[in-house]
Design a protein around this motif. Structure first.
Motif: not given
Length: 355
Positions: A72-75, A79-84, A121-124
């Motif tokens: 959670v801290r790293a993400m 603040r990524p828009e995309i997570v793979i 919040e940034s992830v879409r």
């Protein structure tokens, strides 16, 4: 895949130090993305991540997806828009040796990633990479479609089916239904081939190691059939679906198969014969007569949905793929620049036309 889409996009990849993860990091960096990786140290020595200096132009974080707080801290910091999500225990035989660790990583690791997404919040757009082995394999001759029953005979395969179910529950309960609309999909592919794979108890690394060490390679299941494909084929699928999820999350939040054409579903014996001929010299193989844990004998996936709705089709046939594989490992054997060759393979792949 729209190359311009990825310029300056913030992308977080779990499992970036693995074989497929390293290829994906290198490709995204070429496309101009801002890449953050979260993973354990590379799982093998040698490994592509270090040989090709994949961490040079990205932010690489050493961490375990089983540690939710660190993830959670790293993400939130990235603040990524995309997570793979690619972090996983990926070996069938290891699943037999360590079923607890396999389920803990592949199931609860997925839960932790999706919880981290909920808190960022940034992830879409989220792509969870599972496997073609997540299906209930009935050893039939036709390919599995995305609406076939999930199952998995062994702990690894079953844990990936569980990861699929976790993803579906989070999609329905949180990502599309209640809190905020985030596109989320699962991607099913398997048996990817390419330079820089050193995974133990995997066909291509075992063959290439034996060739470089002038040994006869032992083959467990020469008649087993798999959907072989070059590593960049499914990676292009992951990037394509990530783009689509970003723009239209409700439509594309599904499971997707990424596999080769029917002609490229070959038995192991065909693959090893061709690799030995391409390598030349004294390369040879023989049957391993010891008793081994159960593995599926026949498996292939139907990618019709990806072709119809994502315009995704394989670019390479298996013969070209094996030539790329041997070229890479021969270059490594002769101590050439692994980053240069890997980049060259990406360039050659990008320039290929759709069949």
């Amino acid at each position: 895949m729209n190359a311009d889409f990825w310029k300056s996009k913030k992308v977080l990849i779990t499992g970036h130090t693995g074989f497929k993860g390293a290829w994906l990091c290198l490709w995204l960096q070429r496309l101009g993305a801002e890449v953050t990786g979260f993973a354990l140290e590379p799982p093998t020595d040698p490994n592509l991540f270090r040989l090709a200096h994949a961490g040079r132009d990205m932010h690489s974080i050493t961490g375990d997806v089983r540690n939710q707080e660190a993830l959670v801290r790293a993400m939130q910091d990235a603040r990524p828009e995309i997570v793979i999500h690619m972090a996983a225990q990926t070996v069938v035989r290891t699943g037999y040796d360590d079923p607890f660790g396999t389920y803990e990583t592949n199931v609860m690791g997925t839960v932790n990633v999706l919880e981290a997404v909920r808190k960022t919040e940034s992830v879409r757009s989220v792509v969870n990479v599972t496997t073609d082995k997540c299906y209930e394999n009935r050893e039939w001759e036709w390919a599995y479609r995305e609406n076939e029953a999930l199952g998995g005979f062994d702990p690894y395969s079953n844990s990936k089916a569980c990861s699929e179910l976790v993803t579906s529950a989070y999609k329905n309960s949180f990502f599309l239904a209640r809190e905020k609309e985030i596109g989320i999909a699962t991607a099913r592919a398997g048996n990817v081939l390419g330079g820089g794979d050193w995974t133990r108890d995997q066909l291509i690394p075992d063959i290439m190691r034996a060739c470089m060490e002038h040994r006869t390679v032992l083959i467990r299941s020469p008649h087993a059939t798999r959907p072989w494909q070059f590593v960049l084929e499914p990676l292009r699928g992951y990037l394509t679906i990530a783009e689509c999820l970003y723009d239209d999350p409700a439509r594309f939040s599904q499971a997707w198969n990424f596999g080769p054409t029917d002609d490229d579903a070959k038995p192991v014996s065909w693959i090893v014969d061709r690799l030995c001929r391409l390598w030349g010299a004294d390369a040879a193989w023989k049957l391993d007569t010891e008793v081994h844990p159960h593995e599926a004998n026949y498996l292939k996936v139907d990618s019709s949905k990806a072709k119809a709705h994502l315009a995704w089709t394989p670019r390479m046939h298996i013969g070209q793929t094996l030539e790329f594989v041997v070229e890479w490992y021969k270059s490594y054997y002769h101590r050439h620049d692994e980053r240069e060759l890997t980049d060259m393979h990406i360039t050659r792949y990008e320039l290929m036309e759709h069949p």
